[in-house]
Design a protein around this motif. Sequence first.
Motif, PDB file in Angstrom:
ATOM      1  N   GLY A   1     -16.891 -49.046 -80.181  1.00  0.00           N
ATOM      2  CA  GLY A   1     -17.615 -50.188 -79.624  1.00  0.00           C
ATOM      3  C   GLY A   1     -18.930 -49.769 -79.001  1.00  0.00           C
ATOM      4  N   GLN A   2     -18.945 -48.587 -78.411  1.00  0.00           N
ATOM      5  CA  GLN A   2     -20.174 -48.097 -77.798  1.00  0.00           C
ATOM      6  C   GLN A   2     -21.234 -47.821 -78.868  1.00  0.00           C
ATOM      7  OE1 GLN A   2     -19.385 -45.537 -74.534  1.00  0.00           O
ATOM      8  NE2 GLN A   2     -21.197 -46.440 -73.622  1.00  0.00           N
ATOM      9  N   LEU A   3     -20.830 -47.247 -79.977  1.00  0.00           N
ATOM     10  CA  LEU A   3     -21.766 -46.978 -81.060  1.00  0.00           C
ATOM     11  C   LEU A   3     -22.313 -48.276 -81.657  1.00  0.00           C
ATOM     12  CD1 LEU A   3     -19.861 -44.091 -82.891  1.00  0.00           C
ATOM     13  CD2 LEU A   3     -21.826 -43.874 -81.368  1.00  0.00           C
ATOM     14  N   LEU A   4     -21.405 -49.202 -81.934  1.00  0.00           N
ATOM     15  CA  LEU A   4     -21.827 -50.487 -82.502  1.00  0.00           C
ATOM     16  C   LEU A   4     -22.677 -51.271 -81.508  1.00  0.00           C
ATOM     17  CD1 LEU A   4     -18.544 -51.647 -84.299  1.00  0.00           C
ATOM     18  CD2 LEU A   4     -20.598 -50.663 -85.328  1.00  0.00           C
ATOM     19  N   GLY A   5     -22.320 -51.147 -80.227  1.00  0.00           N
ATOM     20  CA  GLY A   5     -23.072 -51.857 -79.190  1.00  0.00           C
ATOM     21  C   GLY A   5     -24.511 -51.397 -79.106  1.00  0.00           C
ATOM     22  N   GLY A   6     -24.744 -50.100 -79.323  1.00  0.00           N
ATOM     23  CA  GLY A   6     -26.110 -49.605 -79.310  1.00  0.00           C
ATOM     24  C   GLY A   6     -26.937 -50.199 -80.437  1.00  0.00           C
ATOM     25  N   VAL A   7     -26.327 -50.318 -81.617  1.00  0.00           N
ATOM     26  CA  VAL A   7     -27.020 -50.893 -82.775  1.00  0.00           C
ATOM     27  C   VAL A   7     -27.285 -52.377 -82.562  1.00  0.00           C
ATOM     28  CG1 VAL A   7     -26.841 -51.397 -85.234  1.00  0.00           C
ATOM     29  CG2 VAL A   7     -26.052 -49.196 -84.367  1.00  0.00           C
ATOM     30  N   LEU A   8     -26.253 -53.111 -82.143  1.00  0.00           N
ATOM     31  CA  LEU A   8     -26.427 -54.547 -81.895  1.00  0.00           C
ATOM     32  C   LEU A   8     -27.416 -54.785 -80.752  1.00  0.00           C
ATOM     33  CD1 LEU A   8     -22.731 -55.797 -82.173  1.00  0.00           C
ATOM     34  CD2 LEU A   8     -24.596 -56.178 -83.805  1.00  0.00           C
ATOM     35  N   GLY A   9     -27.376 -53.877 -79.777  1.00  0.00           N
ATOM     36  CA  GLY A   9     -28.262 -54.030 -78.628  1.00  0.00           C
ATOM     37  C   GLY A   9     -29.723 -53.973 -79.008  1.00  0.00           C
TER      38      GLY A   9
ATOM     39  N   GLY B   1     -39.608 -58.491 -77.984  1.00  0.00           N
ATOM     40  CA  GLY B   1     -40.705 -58.394 -78.936  1.00  0.00           C
ATOM     41  C   GLY B   1     -40.998 -56.988 -79.401  1.00  0.00           C
ATOM     42  N   THR B   2     -39.971 -56.150 -79.442  1.00  0.00           N
ATOM     43  CA  THR B   2     -40.128 -54.787 -79.938  1.00  0.00           C
ATOM     44  C   THR B   2     -39.401 -54.682 -81.284  1.00  0.00           C
ATOM     45  OG1 THR B   2     -38.172 -54.070 -78.703  1.00  0.00           O
ATOM     46  CG2 THR B   2     -40.303 -53.818 -77.621  1.00  0.00           C
ATOM     47  N   ALA B   3     -39.567 -53.565 -81.950  1.00  0.00           N
ATOM     48  CA  ALA B   3     -38.938 -53.433 -83.267  1.00  0.00           C
ATOM     49  C   ALA B   3     -38.299 -52.061 -83.432  1.00  0.00           C
ATOM     50  CB  ALA B   3     -39.969 -53.677 -84.365  1.00  0.00           C
ATOM     51  N   PRO B   4     -37.324 -51.718 -82.593  1.00  0.00           N
ATOM     52  CA  PRO B   4     -36.646 -50.429 -82.748  1.00  0.00           C
ATOM     53  C   PRO B   4     -35.796 -50.403 -84.010  1.00  0.00           C
ATOM     54  CG  PRO B   4     -35.529 -51.748 -81.093  1.00  0.00           C
ATOM     55  CD  PRO B   4     -36.776 -52.494 -81.466  1.00  0.00           C
ATOM     56  N   THR B   5     -35.606 -49.246 -84.571  1.00  0.00           N
ATOM     57  CA  THR B   5     -34.818 -49.114 -85.794  1.00  0.00           C
ATOM     58  C   THR B   5     -33.322 -49.104 -85.478  1.00  0.00           C
ATOM     59  OG1 THR B   5     -34.797 -46.694 -85.684  1.00  0.00           O
ATOM     60  CG2 THR B   5     -36.671 -47.749 -86.804  1.00  0.00           C
ATOM     61  N   LEU B   6     -32.519 -49.318 -86.519  1.00  0.00           N
ATOM     62  CA  LEU B   6     -31.069 -49.256 -86.351  1.00  0.00           C
ATOM     63  C   LEU B   6     -30.638 -47.844 -85.968  1.00  0.00           C
ATOM     64  CD1 LEU B   6     -29.776 -51.458 -89.312  1.00  0.00           C
ATOM     65  CD2 LEU B   6     -30.166 -52.101 -86.941  1.00  0.00           C
ATOM     66  N   LEU B   7     -31.389 -46.855 -86.472  1.00  0.00           N
ATOM     67  CA  LEU B   7     -31.102 -45.463 -86.115  1.00  0.00           C
ATOM     68  C   LEU B   7     -31.272 -45.269 -84.609  1.00  0.00           C
ATOM     69  CD1 LEU B   7     -30.462 -42.541 -86.826  1.00  0.00           C
ATOM     70  CD2 LEU B   7     -32.919 -42.194 -87.286  1.00  0.00           C
ATOM     71  N   ALA B   8     -32.285 -45.906 -84.045  1.00  0.00           N
ATOM     72  CA  ALA B   8     -32.503 -45.818 -82.599  1.00  0.00           C
ATOM     73  C   ALA B   8     -31.298 -46.375 -81.854  1.00  0.00           C
ATOM     74  CB  ALA B   8     -33.768 -46.583 -82.209  1.00  0.00           C
ATOM     75  N   GLY B   9     -30.761 -47.479 -82.355  1.00  0.00           N
ATOM     76  CA  GLY B   9     -29.585 -48.072 -81.726  1.00  0.00           C
ATOM     77  C   GLY B   9     -28.377 -47.161 -81.807  1.00  0.00           C
ATOM     78  N   LEU B  10     -28.208 -46.520 -82.944  1.00  0.00           N
ATOM     79  CA  LEU B  10     -27.084 -45.602 -83.119  1.00  0.00           C
ATOM     80  C   LEU B  10     -27.227 -44.391 -82.188  1.00  0.00           C
ATOM     81  CD1 LEU B  10     -24.502 -45.018 -84.705  1.00  0.00           C
ATOM     82  CD2 LEU B  10     -25.893 -43.834 -86.413  1.00  0.00           C
TER      83      LEU B  10
ATOM     84  N   ILE C   1     -28.863 -44.294 -79.324  1.00  0.00           N
ATOM     85  CA  ILE C   1     -28.644 -44.740 -77.953  1.00  0.00           C
ATOM     86  C   ILE C   1     -27.150 -44.960 -77.695  1.00  0.00           C
ATOM     87  CG2 ILE C   1     -28.965 -46.703 -76.380  1.00  0.00           C
ATOM     88  CD1 ILE C   1     -31.827 -46.879 -77.450  1.00  0.00           C
ATOM     89  N   GLY C   2     -26.463 -45.562 -78.664  1.00  0.00           N
ATOM     90  CA  GLY C   2     -25.020 -45.760 -78.520  1.00  0.00           C
ATOM     91  C   GLY C   2     -24.279 -44.445 -78.412  1.00  0.00           C
ATOM     92  N   ALA C   3     -24.656 -43.481 -79.261  1.00  0.00           N
ATOM     93  CA  ALA C   3     -24.005 -42.170 -79.241  1.00  0.00           C
ATOM     94  C   ALA C   3     -24.295 -41.430 -77.941  1.00  0.00           C
ATOM     95  CB  ALA C   3     -24.468 -41.335 -80.436  1.00  0.00           C
ATOM     96  N   ALA C   4     -25.551 -41.501 -77.485  1.00  0.00           N
ATOM     97  CA  ALA C   4     -25.921 -40.837 -76.237  1.00  0.00           C
ATOM     98  C   ALA C   4     -25.189 -41.456 -75.050  1.00  0.00           C
ATOM     99  CB  ALA C   4     -27.435 -40.928 -76.024  1.00  0.00           C
ATOM    100  N   SER C   5     -25.056 -42.774 -75.059  1.00  0.00           N
ATOM    101  CA  SER C   5     -24.324 -43.457 -73.993  1.00  0.00           C
ATOM    102  C   SER C   5     -22.860 -43.037 -73.984  1.00  0.00           C
ATOM    103  CB  SER C   5     -24.425 -44.976 -74.163  1.00  0.00           C
ATOM    104  OG  SER C   5     -25.768 -45.417 -74.092  1.00  0.00           O
ATOM    105  N   ALA C   6     -22.279 -42.930 -75.174  1.00  0.00           N
ATOM    106  CA  ALA C   6     -20.877 -42.518 -75.285  1.00  0.00           C
ATOM    107  C   ALA C   6     -20.692 -41.091 -74.772  1.00  0.00           C
ATOM    108  CB  ALA C   6     -20.408 -42.623 -76.735  1.00  0.00           C
ATOM    109  N   ILE C   7     -21.606 -40.202 -75.131  1.00  0.00           N
ATOM    110  CA  ILE C   7     -21.522 -38.811 -74.688  1.00  0.00           C
ATOM    111  C   ILE C   7     -21.611 -38.739 -73.162  1.00  0.00           C
ATOM    112  CG2 ILE C   7     -22.733 -36.594 -74.660  1.00  0.00           C
ATOM    113  CD1 ILE C   7     -23.507 -37.177 -77.597  1.00  0.00           C
ATOM    114  N   GLY C   8     -22.566 -39.465 -72.592  1.00  0.00           N
ATOM    115  CA  GLY C   8     -22.711 -39.469 -71.140  1.00  0.00           C
ATOM    116  C   GLY C   8     -21.474 -39.994 -70.444  1.00  0.00           C
ATOM    117  N   ASP C   9     -20.891 -41.049 -70.992  1.00  0.00           N
ATOM    118  CA  ASP C   9     -19.695 -41.642 -70.396  1.00  0.00           C
ATOM    119  C   ASP C   9     -18.496 -40.703 -70.497  1.00  0.00           C
ATOM    120  OD1 ASP C   9     -18.254 -43.959 -69.252  1.00  0.00           O
ATOM    121  OD2 ASP C   9     -17.229 -43.974 -71.172  1.00  0.00           O
TER     122      ASP C   9
END
Length: 234
Positions: A154-162, A171-180, A182-190
Amino acid sequence: MTVVISAIPWLVVSLVGGAAACVPLYGGNVRRFLRSSLFVKVVMWVPLFVAFVVAVSGGLLTGLVSGVLLASIGAIEWLRRDTAGRTRWYLALFVASCAVWPISTAQLAPPLWMTYCLSSVFSDVTAFFFGRYLGRHRLPDWINRDKSWEGVLGQLLGGVLGVLVLGMIFGTAPTLLAGLVIGAASAIGDLVNSVAKRIVGIEDWGSTIPGHGGVIDRFCSLNIALAAAVLLPR
């Protein structure tokens, strides 16, 4: 900064929707939910959002103040909890990670910074709901058996959806890779935070932020996510 302020209505909608999604966890009893620590946790996202806006509003200066404040409070929390000093490595990691606040606020425009910051928050929230509603396969004891692999997913998917949702809002245009990332980094930190708490034998590092625990508990995953965000191509 106007773009950031204009996101407030979306924050309200998100809070109401998130609160509604929590009610089934209390058997559909709204009164029980309103008296719970989880409701307090939802409400506390309002001052946290304000803190994020203030942190990014002044670039390097406000980012520096935010980083020093978080590192200082986190160190105090750690000193009170880990009296045996078994997780000095984690204190060092957290304090060092707070340097990302002046670095990220100086390098990223406020709309993009808020997109990345709140995408990490979104991934945390998604992990919570995945874990509560879908969690079946528990993490090892040495990490935290109260959490599940479904929550990590859920954390990984949440980063992408986020990044998709918040990219449209700000009004920004981050890539899906950026979301992945961020999700992975958040999961690692947690997860690293969970390991450190298991070593000490505590539930939370403190009660600095009602409903969320201590500063370390709330910002451990966000700091790592912001560090990853700074390294993303822009």
